[in-house]
Design an enzyme around this catalytic site. Structure first.
Site, mmCIF file in Angstrom:
data_model
loop_
_atom_site.group_PDB
_atom_site.id
_atom_site.type_symbol
_atom_site.label_atom_id
_atom_site.label_comp_id
_atom_site.label_asym_id
_atom_site.label_seq_id
_atom_site.Cartn_x
_atom_site.Cartn_y
_atom_site.Cartn_z
ATOM 1 C CD GLU A 134 43.426 30.623 35.023
ATOM 2 O OE1 GLU A 134 43.878 31.504 35.781
ATOM 3 O OE2 GLU A 134 42.343 30.713 34.442
ATOM 4 N N GLY A 136 40.448 29.015 40.390
ATOM 5 C CA GLY A 136 39.889 29.732 41.534
ATOM 6 C C GLY A 136 40.989 30.394 42.340
ATOM 7 C CB SER A 137 41.018 31.581 45.789
ATOM 8 O OG SER A 137 40.666 30.461 46.566
ATOM 9 C CD GLU A 185 43.678 32.739 49.357
ATOM 10 O OE1 GLU A 185 42.931 32.626 48.357
ATOM 11 O OE2 GLU A 185 44.518 33.647 49.466
ATOM 12 C CD GLU A 238 42.870 37.491 42.004
ATOM 13 O OE1 GLU A 238 42.614 36.531 42.755
ATOM 14 O OE2 GLU A 238 43.052 37.355 40.782
ATOM 15 C CE LYS A 274 32.442 22.996 43.976
ATOM 16 N NZ LYS A 274 31.574 24.174 43.781
ATOM 17 C CB CYS A 327 42.403 34.872 36.730
ATOM 18 S SG CYS A 327 42.052 34.380 35.050
#
Ligand code: NAI
Ligand code: MG
Length: 495
Positions: free
Chosen positions: A262, A240-241, A243, A393, A187, A296
């Protein structure tokens, strides 16, 4: 410096549907979503919006390709050749791919053409070379046995990627999975689906069998979550994040699904007084401004030794003012827009917080122009460790500068973060460079350089920056299972 956004010849947009089992299909719901050009805020294309029903079909195709199809059974060297063939096709279309990436993401087209895509090719070719070099061991166990291990593909890999390096993230995910013999349900991020779809087309053209790669664009809580929860997916790789990673980890717990993450960072970029300050000033800019700050591993905390602090900061500020922000299709542009309104608003919110909490905005801090999500290169000085711009971040062109006096204090403050993705040290003192590199709790430490990536060198995080590694031999591990085979050598009837 601001350049105007001009109308340029557009790359062809050919793939906007889901790619499932080698077919281009609309979403089962019939829904589409708009992908937007962040430089102009204009729509680029309507893209099929996959959800759980489409993921179901994609997993079925990937499962069939893995369980019964040719891919995992193909001669390993032949798998490698097909990955190389995909790279040849990427090279044939490299200019158009770069333009498509720039259009969808906003990054300067020269960055995509000279940075992202060459790195993606390097990664895919590196893993193509691994395909026939993945093997087990023979192990001298006790007794009259022959014991060996086999490295087998983990199965169907669910791969969920972000929008900051769309093509490169495809390469980091597909390379090791394909080399290992896995099949894939990917995705792409909802902000940047176009180049991933084009790469799926090229993979098919290269001869990678139908069903090996499936692409389902859509949103996280629908398409993404369906990948995470589907029992037909053996492993999830996510970038990604933090969260979102926490949500994924909880949702994957039921099936004890294999996970690699990651995630983000707040990486310290440390300049000692004895460093080559010309190189360090360039490194400070690369560290924070590369890819509009949407990295990142961004060097978003610049630690500068007391005795050179003011002079060095002056250079960093002067250079920031000279950066060319504007039309991503202008070859002279160094900084394009942020990827979307949400990211733009988040970054502007942190800039306001930095001012409110008492840091000095030495340059930047404002939107550029009225159209497109452009933000001035921004430097905050006088940042203290507790401020939100010191801890969170930001994921934008916003640098926080700190002053330090001694090494013990520096190491403690540099490590005082929940992240641990990257760090850099600038010094001419070899012993100090290695000593500080050893003591920093981060997955990558650069010495007298920044953002040096190589397909052969593992990348990933300590602490809440993730787990597992991508790239290098270590990057293959998450796509492999180890099987131990133990054979009795006692002759028949001879026990
Ligand atoms: P995100 O983590 O929400 O999105 C990344 C990917 O995960 C996208 O493909 C998204 O559709 C998918 N996703 C979202 N929710 C999901 C769910 N519940 N289940 C499965 N997949 C899901 O990140 P977002 O919202 O784009 O950015 C927020 C912040 O995350 C950024 O400001 C930045 O700080 C950080 N980030 C870090 C990245 C990195 O390279 N480590 C890349 C992108 C964002
Ligand atoms: Mg999100």
């Amino acid at each position: 410096m601001v350049t105007a956004t001009s109308a340029r010849p557009r790359p062809r947009i050919r793939q906007t549907q889901l790619f499932i089992g080698g077919q281009w299909v609309p979403a089962r719901s019939g829904k589409t979503f708009v992908t937007v050009n962040p430089a102009t805020e204009e729509p680029i294309a309507d893209v099929a919006e996959g959800d759980a029903a489409d993921v179901e079909a994609a997993v079925r195709a990937a499962r069939e390709a893995f369980d019964n199809g040719p891919w995992p059974r193909l001669d390993a060297r032949a798998r490698g050749r097909l990955i190389h063939r995909l790279c040849d096709l990427i090279e044939e279309e490299i200019d158009e791919l770069a333009a498509l990436e720039s259009l969808d993401n906003g990054k300067p087209v020269s960055d995509a053409r000279l940075g992202d895509i060459p790195l993606a090719l390097d990664c895919l070719r590196y893993y193509a070379g691994w395909a026939d070099k993945i093997h087990g061991q023979t192990i001298p166990i006790n007794g009259n046995y022959f014991c060996y291990t086999r490295r087998e593909p983990v199965g169907v890999a669910g791969q969920i990627i972000p929008w900051n390096f769309p093509i490169l993230m495809v390469a980091w995910k597909w390379g090791p999975a394909l080399a290992a013999g896995c099949t894939i349900v990917m995705k792409p991020a909802e902000q940047t689906p176009l180049t991933c779809l084009r790469l799926a087309r090229l993979a098919q053209k290269a001869g990678i069998p139908d069903g090996v790669i499936n692409v389902v664009p859509g949103f996280g809580p629908t398409a993404g979550a369906a990948i995470v929860k589907h029992p037909g997916i053996d492993k999830v790789a996510f970038t990604g994040s933090g969260e979102t990673a926490q949500i994924i980890m909880k949702q994957a717990a039921d099936q004890l699904k294999r996970l690699t993450f990651e995630l983000g960072g707040k990486s310290p970029n440390i300049v000692f007084a004895d460093a080559d300050l010309d190189a360090a000033a360039v490194g400070a800019h690369v560290g924070i401004y590369l890819n509009q700050g949407q990295c990142c591993c961004a060097g978003s905390r610049l630690f500068v030794e007391d005795s050179i602090h003011d002079a060095f900061v002056e250079r960093v500020v002067a250079g920031s003012r000279k950066r060319r922000v504007g039309d991503p299709f202008d070859p002279a542009t160094e900084q394009g827009p942020q990827v979307d309104k949400a990211q733009f608003d988040k970054i502007m919110g942190y800039i306001e917080a930095g001012k409110r909490e008492g840091a000095t905005c030495a340059t930047g801090g404002k939107r550029v122009g009225e159209r497109g999500f452009f933000i001035e290169p921004t430097v905050f000085t006088g940042v203290t460790d507790g401020m939100s711009i010191a801890r969170d971040e930001i994921f934008g062109p916003v640098l926080s500068v700190f002053r330090f006096a001694d090494v013990e204090e520096l190491v403690r403050r540099a490590n005082a973060t929940s992240f641990g993705l990257a760090a850099a040290v600038w010094t001419r003192d070899v012993a100090r460079a290695h000593d500080v590199a050893r003591r920093l709790r981060a997955g990558t430490v650069w010495v007298n350089c920044y953002d040096v990536f190589d397909a052969a060198a593992p990348f990933g995080g300590f602490k809440q920056s993730g787990f597992g590694r991508e790239l290098g031999e270590r990057g293959l591990e998450p796509y492999l299972e180890t099987k131990t085979v133990t054979v009795s050598l006692a002759p028949p009837g001879g026990r």
